[in-house]
Design an enzyme around this catalytic site. Structure first.
Site, PDB file in Angstrom:
ATOM      1  N   ASN A 213      -9.126  15.760   5.439  1.00  0.00           N
ATOM      2  CA  ASN A 213      -9.429  15.931   6.869  1.00  0.00           C
ATOM      3  C   ASN A 213      -8.662  17.151   7.377  1.00  0.00           C
ATOM      4  OD1 ASN A 213      -6.745  15.059   7.931  1.00  0.00           O
ATOM      5  ND2 ASN A 213      -7.329  13.198   6.847  1.00  0.00           N
ATOM      6  N   ASP A 281      -9.289   6.797   5.203  1.00  0.00           N
ATOM      7  CA  ASP A 281      -9.524   5.352   5.214  1.00  0.00           C
ATOM      8  C   ASP A 281     -10.141   4.875   3.907  1.00  0.00           C
ATOM      9  OD1 ASP A 281      -8.515   4.607   7.748  1.00  0.00           O
ATOM     10  OD2 ASP A 281     -10.233   5.601   8.693  1.00  0.00           O
ATOM     11  N   LYS A 291     -15.059  17.434 -14.132  1.00  0.00           N
ATOM     12  CA  LYS A 291     -15.800  17.969 -12.984  1.00  0.00           C
ATOM     13  C   LYS A 291     -17.271  17.517 -13.039  1.00  0.00           C
ATOM     14  CE  LYS A 291     -17.110  22.336 -10.945  1.00  0.00           C
ATOM     15  NZ  LYS A 291     -17.342  23.742 -11.220  1.00  0.00           N
ATOM     16  N   ASP A 310      -3.673   0.341   4.197  1.00  0.00           N
ATOM     17  CA  ASP A 310      -3.261   0.824   5.520  1.00  0.00           C
ATOM     18  C   ASP A 310      -1.735   0.844   5.582  1.00  0.00           C
ATOM     19  OD1 ASP A 310      -2.583   1.014   8.331  1.00  0.00           O
ATOM     20  OD2 ASP A 310      -4.713   0.676   8.696  1.00  0.00           O
ATOM     21  N   ILE A 311      -1.186   2.050   5.609  1.00  0.00           N
ATOM     22  CA  ILE A 311       0.277   2.211   5.527  1.00  0.00           C
ATOM     23  C   ILE A 311       0.941   1.682   6.794  1.00  0.00           C
ATOM     24  CG2 ILE A 311       2.123   3.939   5.314  1.00  0.00           C
ATOM     25  CD1 ILE A 311      -0.245   5.620   3.869  1.00  0.00           C
ATOM     26  N   PHE A 329      -0.022   6.502  15.351  1.00  0.00           N
ATOM     27  CA  PHE A 329      -0.815   7.437  16.147  1.00  0.00           C
ATOM     28  C   PHE A 329      -2.257   6.922  16.088  1.00  0.00           C
ATOM     29  CE2 PHE A 329       1.211  11.559  17.384  1.00  0.00           C
ATOM     30  CZ  PHE A 329       2.513  11.223  17.062  1.00  0.00           C
ATOM     31  N   LYS A 343      -6.253  -0.661  18.219  1.00  0.00           N
ATOM     32  CA  LYS A 343      -5.483  -0.350  16.993  1.00  0.00           C
ATOM     33  C   LYS A 343      -4.064  -0.892  17.083  1.00  0.00           C
ATOM     34  CE  LYS A 343      -7.857   3.522  15.042  1.00  0.00           C
ATOM     35  NZ  LYS A 343      -8.134   4.932  15.071  1.00  0.00           N
ATOM     36  N   LYS A 347      -3.099  -3.357  14.157  1.00  0.00           N
ATOM     37  CA  LYS A 347      -2.184  -2.915  13.095  1.00  0.00           C
ATOM     38  C   LYS A 347      -0.813  -3.542  13.227  1.00  0.00           C
ATOM     39  CE  LYS A 347      -4.738   1.181  12.005  1.00  0.00           C
ATOM     40  NZ  LYS A 347      -4.831   2.089  10.868  1.00  0.00           N
TER      41      LYS A 347
HETATM   42  O1  PMT Z   1      -1.512  17.295  11.786  1.00  0.00           O
HETATM   43  P1  PMT Z   1      -1.950  17.984  13.065  1.00  0.00           P
HETATM   44  O2  PMT Z   1      -2.941  19.079  12.835  1.00  0.00           O
HETATM   45  O3  PMT Z   1      -0.766  18.417  13.890  1.00  0.00           O
HETATM   46  O4  PMT Z   1      -2.741  16.885  13.943  1.00  0.00           O
HETATM   47  C1  PMT Z   1      -2.037  15.797  14.428  1.00  0.00           C
HETATM   48  C2  PMT Z   1      -2.828  14.489  14.258  1.00  0.00           C
HETATM   49  C3  PMT Z   1      -4.100  14.540  15.072  1.00  0.00           C
HETATM   50  C4  PMT Z   1      -3.165  14.262  12.777  1.00  0.00           C
HETATM   51  C5  PMT Z   1      -1.858  13.346  14.734  1.00  0.00           C
HETATM   52  O5  PMT Z   1      -1.465  13.587  16.052  1.00  0.00           O
HETATM   53  C6  PMT Z   1      -2.534  11.991  14.620  1.00  0.00           C
HETATM   54  O6  PMT Z   1      -3.284  11.554  15.487  1.00  0.00           O
HETATM   55  N1  PMT Z   1      -2.274  11.271  13.490  1.00  0.00           N
HETATM   56  C7  PMT Z   1      -2.962  10.009  13.163  1.00  0.00           C
HETATM   57  C8  PMT Z   1      -4.262  10.342  12.495  1.00  0.00           C
HETATM   58  C9  PMT Z   1      -5.042   9.116  12.085  1.00  0.00           C
HETATM   59  O7  PMT Z   1      -5.340   8.954  10.939  1.00  0.00           O
HETATM   60  O8  PMT Z   1      -5.316   8.262  13.057  1.00  0.00           O
HETATM   61  P2  PMT Z   1      -6.176   6.894  12.861  1.00  0.00           P
HETATM   62  O9  PMT Z   1      -6.542   6.510  14.247  1.00  0.00           O
HETATM   63  O10 PMT Z   1      -7.246   7.040  11.883  1.00  0.00           O
HETATM   64  O11 PMT Z   1      -5.109   5.887  12.265  1.00  0.00           O
HETATM   65  C10 PMT Z   1      -4.286   5.075  13.089  1.00  0.00           C
HETATM   66  C11 PMT Z   1      -2.908   4.981  12.513  1.00  0.00           C
HETATM   67  O12 PMT Z   1      -2.959   4.322  11.250  1.00  0.00           O
HETATM   68  C12 PMT Z   1      -2.206   6.299  12.264  1.00  0.00           C
HETATM   69  O13 PMT Z   1      -0.838   6.096  12.579  1.00  0.00           O
HETATM   70  C13 PMT Z   1      -2.381   6.527  10.771  1.00  0.00           C
HETATM   71  O14 PMT Z   1      -1.279   7.281  10.229  1.00  0.00           O
HETATM   72  C14 PMT Z   1      -2.352   5.100  10.254  1.00  0.00           C
HETATM   73  N2  PMT Z   1      -3.128   4.875   9.015  1.00  0.00           N
HETATM   74  C15 PMT Z   1      -4.475   5.012   9.003  1.00  0.00           C
HETATM   75  C16 PMT Z   1      -5.163   4.702   7.865  1.00  0.00           C
HETATM   76  C17 PMT Z   1      -4.459   4.279   6.718  1.00  0.00           C
HETATM   77  N3  PMT Z   1      -5.090   3.999   5.583  1.00  0.00           N
HETATM   78  N4  PMT Z   1      -3.118   4.164   6.761  1.00  0.00           N
HETATM   79  C18 PMT Z   1      -2.444   4.455   7.894  1.00  0.00           C
HETATM   80  O15 PMT Z   1      -1.215   4.351   7.922  1.00  0.00           O
END
Ligand code: PMT
Length: 414
Positions: A213, A281, A291, A310-311, A329, A343, A347
């Site tokens: 991403n 995800d 390849k 999911d961490i 976030f 969320k 979570k």
């Molecule tokens: O890196 P930059 O270019 O500065 O951009 C910043 C950002 C947009 C990446 C950052 O501010 C941000 O929003 N990070 C979270 C991105 C994200 O994956 O969001 P989500 O809504 O999909 O996930 C929710 C939360 O679960 C996040 O804290 C994510 O780290 C966590 N997660 C998600 C999926 C997963 N398998 N494990 C996780 O821990």
């Protein structure tokens, strides 16, 4: 501890002015000499008599008082202090400071001083979040004005959010650090361990291709640096980014979500976890060992996906190793607050920082961010600002969370 130190305390108008009386008492107990300036509106909240009694000094109020100017002119007043503390610092006085206005004794002393200045803002949450106030605070920060608080919670006006003046012990600690009587290691997060995730993950399709991403790691890396500046020992678990690791932070580079989870679990125990990484995800169920080849007449390969661990949810699970504060976030392209609060609940984390990542927002990879901080009871809109400022503000909020006395088991209501 403050014996022989001279503090000029400027009290501006706000209900939090009552806390300044306690601040004077605490400063005096520590041996500091305190001279006080009251703005006209401050006198609506505290009386010159009580301030004079506690500081054991005359209180200064009037720029054009002949006796005051003869005894102690405003220039001397501002220069003879080791530190100028503005508590509470109202939105109005902050605005005057930012513009360099000098239309009363307080603003004139602030313009005339050559000493460090510490402000303890206190105001309504909307006034604090207003872009004008945020711009003024940023301008003062750029000029080297120090700040403590504000904290969040129920405000005197009945609204809930950021704007409460920092508590007196917090202001005392900031004063101690500024005039060098507290060692630099007396940082609010000293002794705390933090895990921060940052950047994207790369999920291999085959040895040369991957799912990824647009995360650059700027926001997550800034959070790691800000927590370190406040004294935390930080492990930064980062997906592939081109940024250098922040100084003083332990970096664990990873590629996939599975590796990121493993690195986070290995970094436990920790007091704080901030998950700013954009974790994929899904991963490819069965990545090719070689390849994928484009064969003559053959169609495109079918790629099956499996959910990634999911961490954030894993770190938030109750248990002995759960960090005391887990912050996620939420990156959304629509219905920001609705999805972010879902969320937060799903979570199991304590706070979530919601940001819009639709292409028009420029959040991914950009230098600015406009976030909302969600807790189970509050939602705060922060104005658009640099990612470093977002990180600094978040780190300060985390420090304030740990500075607050938490109820002991016996105090928890049944
Ligand atoms: O890196 P930059 O270019 O500065 O951009 C910043 C950002 C947009 C990446 C950052 O501010 C941000 O929003 N990070 C979270 C991105 C994200 O994956 O969001 P989500 O809504 O999909 O996930 C929710 C939360 O679960 C996040 O804290 C994510 O780290 C966590 N997660 C998600 C999926 C997963 N398998 N494990 C996780 O821990």
């Amino acid at each position: 501890m403050l014996s022989g130190r001279r503090i000029l305390l400027i009290i501006s108008g706000g209900i939090a002015a009552y806390k300044s009386l306690d601040l004077i008492r605490r400063l005096r107990e520590q041996g500091a000499a305190v001279r006080c300036v009251l703005t006209e509106s401050a006198t609506q909240f505290v009386t010159p008599l009580s301030v004079a009694a506690l500081s054991e000094h005359k209180v200064y109020q009037d720029l054009f008082s002949l006796t005051d100017e003869a005894e102690m002119g405003h220039i001397r007043l501002s220069r003879e202090a080791d530190l100028v503390v503005v508590a509470p610092a109202s939105a109005n006085l902050i605005a005057k400071m930012a513009c360099g206005l000098a239309d009363d004794l307080a603003s004139t002393a602030l313009l005339a001083t050559d000493k460090p200045v510490l402000i303890a803002p206190a105001m309504n949450v909307f006034m604090w979040n207003h872009p004008a106030t945020q711009g003024n605070v940023a301008a003062l920060a750029a000029r080297g004005v120090h700040r403590v608080g504000p904290g969040a919670g129920e405000l005197a006006c009945g609204e809930v959010g950021e704007g409460r003046m920092a508590d007196v012990p917090e202001i005392m600690a900031a004063i101690g650090r500024l005039i060098g009587v507290l060692p630099p290691e007396a940082k609010p997060l000293a002794g705390r361990r933090a895990i921060v995730t940052s950047g994207p993950t790369h999920e291999p399709i085959d040895p040369v291709r991957f799912i990824a991403n647009r995360s650059s790691g700027k926001q997550g890396h800034a959070v790691a640096a800000a927590l370190h500046r406040l004294g935390a020992e930080v492990t930064l678990v980062s997906g592939p980014v081109t940024l250098p690791p922040p100084e003083g932070v332990e970096i664990v580079p990873v590629e996939t979500a599975a590796q990121m989870l493993e690195a986070c679990l290995a970094a436990l125990p920790a007091d704080i976890a901030v998950c700013a990484a954009a974790v994929a995800d899904w991963r490819v169920s069965n990545p090719g060992a070689q390849k994928h080849k484009k064969t003559e007449g053959g169609g495109p390969p079918t790629i099956a996906l499996t959910p990634n661990p999911d961490i954030l949810a894993t770190l938030s699970q109750p248990g002995e190793l759960r960090p005391a504060l887990v912050v996620g976030f939420a990156a959304e392209t629509e219905l920001l607050l609705q999805h972010a609060s879902a969320k937060l609940a799903r979570k199991g984390c304590d706070w979530i920082v919601a940001n819009d990542v639709s292409p028009a927002s420029g959040t991914f990879g950009g230098d600015q961010n406009a976030v909302h901080l969600l807790t189970p009871d509050t939602v705060e809109a922060w104005p658009r600002m640099g990612k470093e400022l977002v990180a600094e503000r978040l780190a300060e909020r985390i420090a304030a969370h740990f500075a607050k006395p938490h109820p002991t088991t016996s105090e928890v209501p049944a």
